[in-house]
Scaffold this motif. Sequence first.
Motif, PDB file in Angstrom:
ATOM      1  N   TYR A   1       7.045   8.582  -9.744  1.00 36.57           N
ATOM      2  CA  TYR A   1       7.017   7.976  -8.409  1.00 36.57           C
ATOM      3  C   TYR A   1       7.833   8.787  -7.418  1.00 36.57           C
ATOM      4  CZ  TYR A   1       4.679   3.733 -10.005  1.00 36.57           C
ATOM      5  OH  TYR A   1       3.758   2.847 -10.493  1.00 36.57           O
ATOM      6  N   GLU A   2       9.018   9.210  -7.841  1.00 29.88           N
ATOM      7  CA  GLU A   2       9.876   9.982  -6.943  1.00 29.88           C
ATOM      8  C   GLU A   2       9.205  11.290  -6.528  1.00 29.88           C
ATOM      9  OE1 GLU A   2      14.265   8.436  -8.452  1.00 29.88           O
ATOM     10  OE2 GLU A   2      13.475  10.342  -9.199  1.00 29.88           O
ATOM     11  N   ARG A   3       8.567  11.944  -7.473  1.00 28.93           N
ATOM     12  CA  ARG A   3       7.906  13.211  -7.164  1.00 28.93           C
ATOM     13  C   ARG A   3       6.798  13.018  -6.136  1.00 28.93           C
ATOM     14  NH1 ARG A   3       4.716  16.964 -11.604  1.00 28.93           N
ATOM     15  NH2 ARG A   3       3.503  18.168 -10.119  1.00 28.93           N
ATOM     16  N   VAL A   4       5.934  12.036  -6.362  1.00 33.80           N
ATOM     17  CA  VAL A   4       4.814  11.797  -5.446  1.00 33.80           C
ATOM     18  C   VAL A   4       5.324  11.423  -4.063  1.00 33.80           C
ATOM     19  CG1 VAL A   4       2.903  10.228  -4.933  1.00 33.80           C
ATOM     20  CG2 VAL A   4       3.150  11.180  -7.233  1.00 33.80           C
ATOM     21  N   LEU A   5       6.271  10.503  -4.000  1.00 29.55           N
ATOM     22  CA  LEU A   5       6.720  10.016  -2.702  1.00 29.55           C
ATOM     23  C   LEU A   5       7.566  11.044  -1.963  1.00 29.55           C
ATOM     24  CD1 LEU A   5       7.361   6.346  -3.775  1.00 29.55           C
ATOM     25  CD2 LEU A   5       5.615   7.144  -2.169  1.00 29.55           C
ATOM     26  N   ASP A   6       8.391  11.790  -2.668  1.00 31.44           N
ATOM     27  CA  ASP A   6       9.188  12.824  -2.002  1.00 31.44           C
ATOM     28  C   ASP A   6       8.300  13.934  -1.450  1.00 31.44           C
ATOM     29  OD1 ASP A   6      11.461  11.377  -2.572  1.00 31.44           O
ATOM     30  OD2 ASP A   6      12.160  12.696  -4.178  1.00 31.44           O
ATOM     31  N   GLU A   7       7.316  14.363  -2.243  1.00 30.92           N
ATOM     32  CA  GLU A   7       6.381  15.380  -1.758  1.00 30.92           C
ATOM     33  C   GLU A   7       5.577  14.863  -0.567  1.00 30.92           C
ATOM     34  OE1 GLU A   7       5.592  17.809  -5.953  1.00 30.92           O
ATOM     35  OE2 GLU A   7       4.013  16.515  -5.155  1.00 30.92           O
ATOM     36  N   SER A   8       5.133  13.622  -0.654  1.00 27.57           N
ATOM     37  CA  SER A   8       4.326  13.043   0.425  1.00 27.57           C
ATOM     38  C   SER A   8       5.129  12.908   1.710  1.00 27.57           C
ATOM     39  CB  SER A   8       3.785  11.670  -0.008  1.00 27.57           C
ATOM     40  OG  SER A   8       2.931  11.799  -1.123  1.00 27.57           O
ATOM     41  N   LEU A   9       6.368  12.451   1.601  1.00 29.91           N
ATOM     42  CA  LEU A   9       7.206  12.268   2.782  1.00 29.91           C
ATOM     43  C   LEU A   9       7.537  13.604   3.436  1.00 29.91           C
ATOM     44  CD1 LEU A   9       8.754  10.383   4.642  1.00 29.91           C
ATOM     45  CD2 LEU A   9      10.659  10.426   3.004  1.00 29.91           C
ATOM     46  N   ALA A  10       7.891  14.596   2.642  1.00 29.77           N
ATOM     47  CA  ALA A  10       8.201  15.916   3.201  1.00 29.77           C
ATOM     48  C   ALA A  10       6.984  16.502   3.907  1.00 29.77           C
ATOM     49  CB  ALA A  10       8.680  16.850   2.088  1.00 29.77           C
ATOM     50  N   SER A  11       5.827  16.370   3.300  1.00 28.13           N
ATOM     51  CA  SER A  11       4.605  16.893   3.895  1.00 28.13           C
ATOM     52  C   SER A  11       4.267  16.162   5.184  1.00 28.13           C
ATOM     53  CB  SER A  11       3.448  16.766   2.895  1.00 28.13           C
ATOM     54  OG  SER A  11       2.263  17.287   3.438  1.00 28.13           O
ATOM     55  N   ALA A  12       4.398  14.825   5.176  1.00 29.38           N
ATOM     56  CA  ALA A  12       4.081  14.032   6.371  1.00 29.38           C
ATOM     57  C   ALA A  12       4.983  14.413   7.536  1.00 29.38           C
ATOM     58  CB  ALA A  12       4.219  12.545   6.053  1.00 29.38           C
ATOM     59  N   ARG A  13       6.253  14.573   7.271  1.00 28.27           N
ATOM     60  CA  ARG A  13       7.185  14.949   8.351  1.00 28.27           C
ATOM     61  C   ARG A  13       6.859  16.328   8.904  1.00 28.27           C
ATOM     62  NH1 ARG A  13      12.527  12.475   5.284  1.00 28.27           N
ATOM     63  NH2 ARG A  13      12.434  10.406   6.271  1.00 28.27           N
ATOM     64  N   ALA A  14       6.484  17.245   8.035  1.00 29.55           N
ATOM     65  CA  ALA A  14       6.131  18.597   8.478  1.00 29.55           C
ATOM     66  C   ALA A  14       4.862  18.581   9.324  1.00 29.55           C
ATOM     67  CB  ALA A  14       5.962  19.518   7.274  1.00 29.55           C
ATOM     68  N   ILE A  15       3.888  17.783   8.927  1.00 29.47           N
ATOM     69  CA  ILE A  15       2.626  17.689   9.671  1.00 29.47           C
ATOM     70  C   ILE A  15       2.871  17.152  11.069  1.00 29.47           C
ATOM     71  CG2 ILE A  15       0.459  16.362   9.803  1.00 29.47           C
ATOM     72  CD1 ILE A  15       0.375  16.666   6.682  1.00 29.47           C
ATOM     73  N   VAL A  16       3.651  16.092  11.183  1.00 31.72           N
ATOM     74  CA  VAL A  16       3.935  15.501  12.494  1.00 31.72           C
ATOM     75  C   VAL A  16       4.717  16.484  13.366  1.00 31.72           C
ATOM     76  CG1 VAL A  16       5.198  13.658  13.668  1.00 31.72           C
ATOM     77  CG2 VAL A  16       3.808  13.123  11.667  1.00 31.72           C
TER      78      VAL A  16
ATOM     79  N   ILE B   1      12.162   3.100  -4.951  1.00 35.21           N
ATOM     80  CA  ILE B   1      10.832   3.693  -4.821  1.00 35.21           C
ATOM     81  C   ILE B   1      10.099   3.074  -3.640  1.00 35.21           C
ATOM     82  CG2 ILE B   1       8.571   3.799  -5.948  1.00 35.21           C
ATOM     83  CD1 ILE B   1      10.209   4.171  -8.594  1.00 35.21           C
ATOM     84  N   LEU B   2      10.216   1.753  -3.499  1.00 38.30           N
ATOM     85  CA  LEU B   2       9.586   1.080  -2.359  1.00 38.30           C
ATOM     86  C   LEU B   2      10.193   1.557  -1.047  1.00 38.30           C
ATOM     87  CD1 LEU B   2       9.233  -2.538  -3.789  1.00 38.30           C
ATOM     88  CD2 LEU B   2       7.414  -0.854  -3.423  1.00 38.30           C
ATOM     89  N   ALA B   3      11.486   1.841  -1.049  1.00 36.87           N
ATOM     90  CA  ALA B   3      12.127   2.364   0.162  1.00 36.87           C
ATOM     91  C   ALA B   3      11.523   3.716   0.543  1.00 36.87           C
ATOM     92  CB  ALA B   3      13.632   2.482  -0.051  1.00 36.87           C
TER      93      ALA B   3
END
Length: 198
Positions: free
Chosen positions: A64-79, A125-127
Amino acid sequence: MTPRANGSRAEEQRQRILTAAVGVFSRRGYRATSMNDVAAGVGLSKPTLYHYVATKQDLLVQVYERVLDESLASARAIVAAAADPLEAVRGLIVDRVAYTCEHRDLLKICFEEESELPPELAEPILARRRAYEAVVLEAVEAQVAASGADLGMATKVYVNTCLGAANWVYKWFDRTGALTPRELGEQVARVQLAMLAG
């Protein structure tokens, strides 16, 4: 051998273990998987496996940590890189679809094994998930404000609808099909962005 080299090798071994665990969890399900299965998947003895990871539950949390950390980093970079809010939302949707298609085994675990996490492990994880969703929500709200678009629904409902559609592709995406993950993402984004154009 230097301490740094030892640390690097240990981290490499942990990543190998996590990759093996993802494969076994995805094929057999978390509950049906034993630590013996994980050890066999990575080619280690069970005592050696326990040198790197304490419990099977720890491995699930790491997924869970891997998926969410990768997703959050990518989302912030895209924005941060987007020229305007509409481009940010488009990029977020395309990225979510592509990531889900490219990591179906990871996403299958995340979507189907959440009930295996006790509350004290689930909350952090929910956070992380809420932080990711907040990035998407802020981008959509910025586009609504800029365009005056009428979504016909609450912004959060629209975001959840977009993410639900993007995430569900793990069930049906065909790697041998005509579309690449990113091409599919572009098509999904085109449909979902029609309501945001204003």
